[in-house]
Design an enzyme around this catalytic site. Structure first.
Site, PDB file in Angstrom:
ATOM      1  CE  LYS A 118       4.508  17.655  39.261  1.00 29.89           C
ATOM      2  NZ  LYS A 118       3.358  18.435  38.869  1.00 29.89           N
ATOM      3  CE  LYS A 202       2.248  10.514  39.811  1.00 27.23           C
ATOM      4  NZ  LYS A 202       1.628  11.667  40.332  1.00 27.23           N
ATOM      5  CE  LYS A 205      -0.780  15.052  31.975  1.00 24.98           C
ATOM      6  NZ  LYS A 205      -1.231  16.311  32.546  1.00 24.98           N
TER       7      LYS A 205
HETATM    8  P1  TYM Z   1      -2.690  16.087  37.195  1.00 24.65           P
HETATM    9  O1  TYM Z   1      -2.873  16.958  36.017  1.00 24.65           O
HETATM   10  O2  TYM Z   1      -1.327  15.589  37.533  1.00 24.65           O
HETATM   11  O3  TYM Z   1      -3.609  14.809  37.088  1.00 24.65           O
HETATM   12  C1  TYM Z   1      -4.984  14.929  36.777  1.00 24.65           C
HETATM   13  C2  TYM Z   1      -5.766  13.867  37.535  1.00 24.65           C
HETATM   14  O4  TYM Z   1      -5.305  12.557  37.172  1.00 24.65           O
HETATM   15  C3  TYM Z   1      -4.993  11.820  38.347  1.00 24.65           C
HETATM   16  N1  TYM Z   1      -3.862  10.916  38.056  1.00 24.65           N
HETATM   17  C4  TYM Z   1      -3.879   9.597  38.286  1.00 24.65           C
HETATM   18  N2  TYM Z   1      -4.815   8.791  38.788  1.00 24.65           N
HETATM   19  C5  TYM Z   1      -4.516   7.477  38.877  1.00 24.65           C
HETATM   20  N3  TYM Z   1      -3.326   6.951  38.502  1.00 24.65           N
HETATM   21  C6  TYM Z   1      -2.350   7.726  37.989  1.00 24.65           C
HETATM   22  N4  TYM Z   1      -1.192   7.189  37.601  1.00 24.65           N
HETATM   23  C7  TYM Z   1      -2.603   9.126  37.868  1.00 24.65           C
HETATM   24  N5  TYM Z   1      -1.874  10.168  37.400  1.00 24.65           N
HETATM   25  C8  TYM Z   1      -2.670  11.270  37.525  1.00 24.65           C
HETATM   26  C9  TYM Z   1      -4.624  12.863  39.375  1.00 24.65           C
HETATM   27  O5  TYM Z   1      -4.768  12.361  40.695  1.00 24.65           O
HETATM   28  C10 TYM Z   1      -5.594  13.971  39.056  1.00 24.65           C
HETATM   29  O6  TYM Z   1      -6.834  13.736  39.678  1.00 24.65           O
HETATM   30  N6  TYM Z   1      -2.750  19.169  41.059  1.00 24.65           N
HETATM   31  C11 TYM Z   1      -3.611  18.504  40.124  1.00 24.65           C
HETATM   32  C12 TYM Z   1      -4.465  19.427  39.286  1.00 24.65           C
HETATM   33  C13 TYM Z   1      -5.321  20.374  40.059  1.00 24.65           C
HETATM   34  C14 TYM Z   1      -6.498  20.036  40.777  1.00 24.65           C
HETATM   35  C15 TYM Z   1      -6.984  21.281  41.273  1.00 24.65           C
HETATM   36  C16 TYM Z   1      -7.162  18.851  41.032  1.00 24.65           C
HETATM   37  C17 TYM Z   1      -5.148  21.715  40.158  1.00 24.65           C
HETATM   38  N7  TYM Z   1      -6.140  22.276  40.875  1.00 24.65           N
HETATM   39  C18 TYM Z   1      -8.126  21.345  42.057  1.00 24.65           C
HETATM   40  C19 TYM Z   1      -8.322  18.928  41.814  1.00 24.65           C
HETATM   41  C20 TYM Z   1      -8.796  20.150  42.328  1.00 24.65           C
HETATM   42  C21 TYM Z   1      -2.720  17.741  39.156  1.00 24.65           C
HETATM   43  O7  TYM Z   1      -1.595  18.084  38.939  1.00 24.65           O
HETATM   44  O8  TYM Z   1      -3.330  16.766  38.486  1.00 24.65           O
END
Ligand code: TYM
Length: 339
Positions: A118, A202, A205
């Protein structure tokens, strides 16, 4: 017995309110969140404090927070059963993150691959928040002493860090079971959904091509068009799932079908063995439209009443605070904070 099982089972997960949620978010996380509600108490947050680690227009952030809330509910998260809230309303997340900033080691954060991706070439221009992002994530989980964290594969490293932080806190302060070591719940064929344009990247967004992803709010035409235009190789579908190895785009489309239909890739491949991708893509488009368009229309309905959404977030935050407050009171005493 693992550390997690000494604690009352509790699920926590979250998503960032940045841009549109996509099929990867749905299949990798949200779909499993809905199922877990049947088995354990769950807390699901919208991580607006994580979102501002990169610049967000305030009005856009507020709208995205409500949109993600609507997406959770439309996909089947029940706000009566599970606490649904935005992170910034429960101040204990930030408070615990500070303590964890003093527990986590620079060397641990230096290894985080998402920060490297990032921040790009100019890491000195990235916010300090982006660097300590996984520490706040550990606080999100541990402020509730949550034991299970359903996420996609890309979050595995962050969860290992959360376990390391929990372990070090417990050791440093000689409170062996204070924090559980939270278990990642990374399941199903949706755990790593890839871009529709490149099966080695992957679905994300931040990909500049909208054709790389299916957004949860895409209409039937957009979904069908994106599936039809998805990159594939010239071979037909193979006879066995193992033969998909080395064919990342083909494998991704089969995984998407399997995850949407709740089948295994082996079942999908046996159903379509030898078929041309044009045929398979038509079936996949129909399935994706059938599964996703009801979510989009329910989201639209929910978003027409912002006050209702804000009320759900407020009530969820109150329920979450009631769990976090006693944990933080005990932690303050353990750390030696007076008052
Ligand atoms: P974020 O917002 O990027 O993504 C949210 C969830 O979607 C999953 N994900 C995917 N799964 C499969 N294939 C993909 N291409 C894909 N893209 C995204 C992510 O694995 C995630 O589960 N850091 C985290 C948010 C967060 C969080 C937490 C999660 C903050 N605090 C505490 C769990 C517990 C994030 O940026 O997810």
């Amino acid at each position: 017995m693992t550390a997690a099982t000494k604690h009352t089972p509790l699920v926590l997960s979250g998503m960032q309110p940045t841009g549109q949620l996509h099929l990867g978010n749905y299949l990798g996380a949200l779909k499993n969140w809905v199922k877990l509600q049947e088995r354990m108490p769950c807390l699901y947050c919208i991580v607006d404090m994580h979102a501002i680690t990169v610049w967000q227009e305030p009005a856009t952030l507020a709208n995205a927070t409500r949109e993600v809330t609507a997406a959770y509910i439309a996909a089947g998260v029940d706000p009566e059963r599970s606490a649904l809230f935005n992170q910034s309303q429960v101040v204990e997340h930030a408070e615990l993150a500070w303590v964890f900033n003093c527990v986590a080691r620079l060397g641990w954060l230096d290894r985080m691959t998402q920060f490297k991706e990032k921040s790009g070439k100019h890491k000195e221009r990235a916010s300090v928040g982006l660097y300590t992002y996984p520490v706040l994530q550990a606080a999100d989980i541990l402020v509730y002493r949550a034991t299970h964290v359903p996420v996609g594969e890309d979050q595995r490293q962050h969860l290992e860090l959360a376990r390391d932080i929990a372990q070090k806190f417990n050791n440093d302060y000689a409170v062996p079971d204070f924090f559980p070591l939270p278990e990642p719940v990374i399941t199903g064929h949706g755990a790593r959904i890839m871009s529709l344009r490149d099966g080695t990247k992957k679905m994300s967004k931040s990909d500049e091509s909208d054709f790389s992803r299916i957004n949860l709010t895409d209409d039937a035409d957009a979904i069908a068009q994106k599936v039809r235009k998805a990159r594939t190789d010239p071979q037909p579908l193979p006879e066995t799932a193992e033969s998909l190895a080395g064919r990342p785009e083909a494998e991704n489309l089969v995984n998407i079908y399997a995850a949407l239909a709740d089948h295994t890739p082996a079942t999908v491949v046996s159903e379509f063995a030898g078929a041309q991708f044009s045929v398979f893509k038509n079936a996949l488009a129909d399935l994706a439209v059938a599964k996703l368009t009801p979510i989009a229309s329910e989201m639209r309905r929910l978003l027409s009443d912002k006050a209702e959404i804000d009320g759900i977030l407020k009530r969820g935050a109150e329920r979450a605070s009631a769990i976090a407050k006693p944990v933080m009171a005990e932690l303050r005493r353990i750390v030696g904070f007076v008052g």
